[in-house]
Design a protein around this motif. Structure first.
Motif, PDB file in Angstrom:
ATOM      1  N   VAL A   1       0.712  -1.255  -0.004  1.00 15.18           N
ATOM      2  CA  VAL A   1      -0.080   0.164   0.128  1.00 15.18           C
ATOM      3  C   VAL A   1       0.661   1.309   0.023  1.00 15.18           C
ATOM      4  O   VAL A   1       0.511   2.217  -0.611  1.00 15.18           O
ATOM      5  CB  VAL A   1      -1.006  -0.050   1.136  1.00 15.18           C
ATOM      6  N   TRP A   2       1.898   1.169   0.769  1.00 10.29           N
ATOM      7  CA  TRP A   2       2.915   2.361   1.039  1.00 10.29           C
ATOM      8  C   TRP A   2       3.568   2.606  -0.150  1.00 10.29           C
ATOM      9  O   TRP A   2       3.973   3.798  -0.344  1.00 10.29           O
ATOM     10  CB  TRP A   2       3.669   2.452   2.251  1.00 10.29           C
ATOM     11  N   TRP A   3       3.979   1.833  -0.939  1.00 11.35           N
ATOM     12  CA  TRP A   3       5.169   1.840  -1.931  1.00 11.35           C
ATOM     13  C   TRP A   3       4.731   1.163  -3.071  1.00 11.35           C
ATOM     14  O   TRP A   3       3.866   0.498  -3.214  1.00 11.35           O
ATOM     15  CB  TRP A   3       6.613   1.460  -1.298  1.00 11.35           C
ATOM     16  N   ASN A   4       5.192   1.854  -4.351  1.00 13.39           N
ATOM     17  CA  ASN A   4       5.005   1.363  -5.643  1.00 13.39           C
ATOM     18  C   ASN A   4       5.666  -0.123  -5.872  1.00 13.39           C
ATOM     19  O   ASN A   4       6.998  -0.059  -5.223  1.00 13.39           O
ATOM     20  CB  ASN A   4       5.669   2.089  -6.783  1.00 13.39           C
ATOM     21  N   THR A   5       5.154  -0.864  -6.162  1.00 10.99           N
ATOM     22  CA  THR A   5       5.551  -2.383  -6.143  1.00 10.99           C
ATOM     23  C   THR A   5       4.871  -3.292  -7.493  1.00 10.99           C
ATOM     24  O   THR A   5       3.779  -3.026  -7.916  1.00 10.99           O
ATOM     25  CB  THR A   5       5.112  -3.038  -4.919  1.00 10.99           C
ATOM     26  N   LEU A   6       5.547  -4.113  -7.874  1.00 14.86           N
ATOM     27  CA  LEU A   6       5.000  -4.944  -8.687  1.00 14.86           C
ATOM     28  C   LEU A   6       3.973  -6.255  -7.935  1.00 14.86           C
ATOM     29  O   LEU A   6       3.076  -6.795  -8.844  1.00 14.86           O
ATOM     30  CB  LEU A   6       6.357  -5.962  -9.342  1.00 14.86           C
ATOM     31  N   HIS A   7       4.003  -6.230  -6.606  1.00 14.26           N
ATOM     32  CA  HIS A   7       3.425  -7.280  -6.105  1.00 14.26           C
ATOM     33  C   HIS A   7       2.003  -6.710  -6.016  1.00 14.26           C
ATOM     34  O   HIS A   7       1.578  -5.567  -5.932  1.00 14.26           O
ATOM     35  CB  HIS A   7       4.110  -7.504  -4.599  1.00 14.26           C
ATOM     36  N   GLN A   8       0.954  -7.701  -6.248  1.00 15.36           N
ATOM     37  CA  GLN A   8      -0.250  -7.099  -6.028  1.00 15.36           C
ATOM     38  C   GLN A   8      -0.863  -7.041  -4.678  1.00 15.36           C
ATOM     39  O   GLN A   8      -0.182  -7.388  -3.710  1.00 15.36           O
ATOM     40  CB  GLN A   8      -1.421  -8.353  -6.723  1.00 15.36           C
ATOM     41  N   PRO A   9      -1.778  -6.210  -4.514  1.00 16.96           N
ATOM     42  CA  PRO A   9      -2.311  -5.713  -3.268  1.00 16.96           C
ATOM     43  C   PRO A   9      -2.734  -6.991  -2.401  1.00 16.96           C
ATOM     44  O   PRO A   9      -3.203  -7.950  -3.223  1.00 16.96           O
ATOM     45  CB  PRO A   9      -3.246  -4.532  -3.247  1.00 16.96           C
ATOM     46  N   ALA A  10      -3.261  -6.872  -1.224  1.00 18.96           N
ATOM     47  CA  ALA A  10      -4.009  -7.986  -0.307  1.00 18.96           C
ATOM     48  C   ALA A  10      -5.181  -8.035  -1.044  1.00 18.96           C
ATOM     49  O   ALA A  10      -5.834  -7.082  -1.541  1.00 18.96           O
ATOM     50  CB  ALA A  10      -4.205  -7.538   0.934  1.00 18.96           C
ATOM     51  N   SER A  11      -5.432  -9.276  -1.409  1.00 20.37           N
ATOM     52  CA  SER A  11      -6.857  -9.892  -2.051  1.00 20.37           C
ATOM     53  C   SER A  11      -7.868 -10.454  -1.185  1.00 20.37           C
ATOM     54  O   SER A  11      -9.022 -10.899  -1.599  1.00 20.37           O
ATOM     55  CB  SER A  11      -6.615 -10.288  -3.316  1.00 20.37           C
ATOM     56  N   VAL A  12      -7.298 -10.843  -0.207  1.00 18.18           N
ATOM     57  CA  VAL A  12      -8.265 -11.712   0.817  1.00 18.18           C
ATOM     58  C   VAL A  12      -8.493 -11.099   2.113  1.00 18.18           C
ATOM     59  O   VAL A  12      -9.717 -10.529   2.376  1.00 18.18           O
ATOM     60  CB  VAL A  12      -7.515 -13.068   1.155  1.00 18.18           C
ATOM     61  N   PHE A  13      -7.333 -10.730   2.880  1.00 18.60           N
ATOM     62  CA  PHE A  13      -7.849  -9.791   4.031  1.00 18.60           C
ATOM     63  C   PHE A  13      -7.909  -8.222   3.656  1.00 18.60           C
ATOM     64  O   PHE A  13      -6.860  -7.311   3.846  1.00 18.60           O
ATOM     65  CB  PHE A  13      -6.564  -9.917   5.156  1.00 18.60           C
ATOM     66  N   ARG A  14      -8.787  -7.910   3.401  1.00 23.95           N
ATOM     67  CA  ARG A  14      -9.111  -6.512   2.784  1.00 23.95           C
ATOM     68  C   ARG A  14     -10.375  -5.857   3.214  1.00 23.95           C
ATOM     69  O   ARG A  14     -11.274  -6.829   3.320  1.00 23.95           O
ATOM     70  CB  ARG A  14      -8.795  -6.357   1.122  1.00 23.95           C
ATOM     71  N   ILE A  15     -10.402  -4.509   3.085  1.00 23.97           N
ATOM     72  CA  ILE A  15     -11.808  -3.955   3.764  1.00 23.97           C
ATOM     73  C   ILE A  15     -12.611  -4.226   2.394  1.00 23.97           C
ATOM     74  O   ILE A  15     -12.181  -4.003   1.451  1.00 23.97           O
ATOM     75  CB  ILE A  15     -11.352  -2.476   3.931  1.00 23.97           C
ATOM     76  N   GLY A  16     -13.833  -4.905   2.649  1.00 23.05           N
ATOM     77  CA  GLY A  16     -14.736  -5.214   1.730  1.00 23.05           C
ATOM     78  C   GLY A  16     -14.756  -6.659   1.355  1.00 23.05           C
ATOM     79  O   GLY A  16     -15.550  -6.818   0.431  1.00 23.05           O
ATOM     80  N   GLY A  17     -14.085  -7.331   2.094  1.00 24.48           N
ATOM     81  CA  GLY A  17     -14.087  -8.812   1.793  1.00 24.48           C
ATOM     82  C   GLY A  17     -13.074  -9.091   0.858  1.00 24.48           C
ATOM     83  O   GLY A  17     -12.609  -8.360  -0.051  1.00 24.48           O
ATOM     84  N   PRO A  18     -12.736 -10.496   0.513  1.00 23.63           N
ATOM     85  CA  PRO A  18     -12.097 -10.824  -0.469  1.00 23.63           C
ATOM     86  C   PRO A  18     -12.390 -10.497  -1.795  1.00 23.63           C
ATOM     87  O   PRO A  18     -13.521 -10.901  -2.257  1.00 23.63           O
ATOM     88  CB  PRO A  18     -11.912 -12.400  -0.148  1.00 23.63           C
TER      89      PRO A  18
END
Lengths: 251, 65
Positions: free
Chosen positions: A186-203
């Motif tokens: 979240v904080w830095w630009n990255t190739l890695h995808q953001p969290a897709s399970v433990f996130r606000i709004g559900g998986p």
């Protein structure tokens, strides 16, 4: 001298009262934990390799996720177990806390290693590179080194109480890295995808892929717990052997 | 079966990931259980040795006592 031996006797009582209960309880728990682990991982593998669909963008490589993501979760879970046990050891001097922290480290290190290597194997076909020095990958590498440093510290100091105290401080200082890993995407630009399970709004992941992921994650977690019990039992015996040997050389 | 093993052309990445996880996890189990058994054997030997030997004289007496 009489006072000394009285003190060590009461210390010994304190040190072995809880571990003795733990040995009895863990012996009964282990077969269930091991059996459930085997079933969950077997079902997880079936779902991950045979039952789940390929991803519409990533094709079959999405199957690496079912190993990579549980490993990465456990690498952080293991560190949190280690840090919480270290805090308990430092504050309450609970005899099992120290043993739990020491026993969790190699398991956590192994899962960190797996997360790094499987991530690399996934990154090569999907990102076009084995490795980038971005925040997520680098903070995971630091986590791996923290585990190794923690284990090295235990191995360096011979006396378990002193080793435990020094290692606990290292574990607690290093725990700052865990939220950094989690929020790095979240904080830095990255190739890695953001969290897709433990996130606000559900998986944000299709059920057909979420199910195998959750089953594998549960299986890996139980694997961690089972192995933690085995390693704690070994560590309790190791300390008993040490005390018996010291008692023998004192004669 | 052939198609399953080929993994849509990504076999070279997917199977090593699963294989490595298998090797590392089995390795952890073997090492942990082996360590437990070794410590249990050592503790058993030391306990047996202590039980077999006659009780040592009181520790506070000097070596010449």
């Amino acid at each position: 001298m009489a006072g000394m031996s009285e003190l060590t006797a009461s210390q010994r009582f304190q040190a072995f009262a809880n571990p003795a209960r733990f040995m009895a309880l863990s012996e009964r728990l282990l077969p269930f934990c091991a059996g459930l682990t085997a079933v969950l991982i077997a079902v997880g593998l079936y779902l991950a390799l045979l039952d789940s669909p390929p991803d519409y963008q990533q094709g079959e490589t999405v199957r690496i996720m079912y190993i990579h993501v549980p490993s990465a979760w456990l690498s952080m879970f293991g560190y949190m177990v280690m840090a919480a046990a270290s805090a308990t050891a430092l504050i309450f001097r609970h005899p099992l806390a120290d043993i739990a922290a020491k026993s969790a480290a190699p398991i956590g290190a192994a899962f960190t290693f797996l997360a790094l290597v499987t991530g690399s194997l996934w990154g090569r076909p999907m990102w076009g590179t084995w490795w980038v020095w971005d925040a997520r990958l680098t903070s995971m590498l630091i986590l791996f080194f923290l585990y190794l440093g923690y284990m090295a510290l235990w191995a360096t100091i011979e006396e378990p109480v002193r080793a435990g105290r020094a290692a606990a401080v290292l574990a607690l200082v290093g725990s700052i890295n865990v939220p950094i890993i989690h929020y790095s995407v979240v904080w830095w630009n990255t190739l890695h995808q953001p969290a897709s399970v433990f996130r606000i709004g559900g998986p944000a992941i299709a059920t057909s892929m979420l199910m195998p992921l959750l089953v594998m994650a549960l299986g890996f977690t139980l694997f961690f717990v089972t192995l933690l019990l085995v390693r704690m039992r070994a560590e309790i015996l190791r300390r008993r052997v040490r005390v018996l040997r010291l008692a023998r050389t004192e004669r | 079966m052939q198609g399953f093993l080929e993994m849509g052309g990504y076999a070279a990445f997917i199977w090593p990931a699963y294989g490595l996880a298998f090797v590392v996890m089995i390795g952890l189990v073997v090492q942990s259980v082996g360590d437990f058994r070794a410590q249990r054997r050592l503790a058993g030997e030391l306990d047996a040795g202590r039980a077999a030997r006659p009780r040592a004289p009181a520790r506070s007496t000097g070596p010449d006592a």
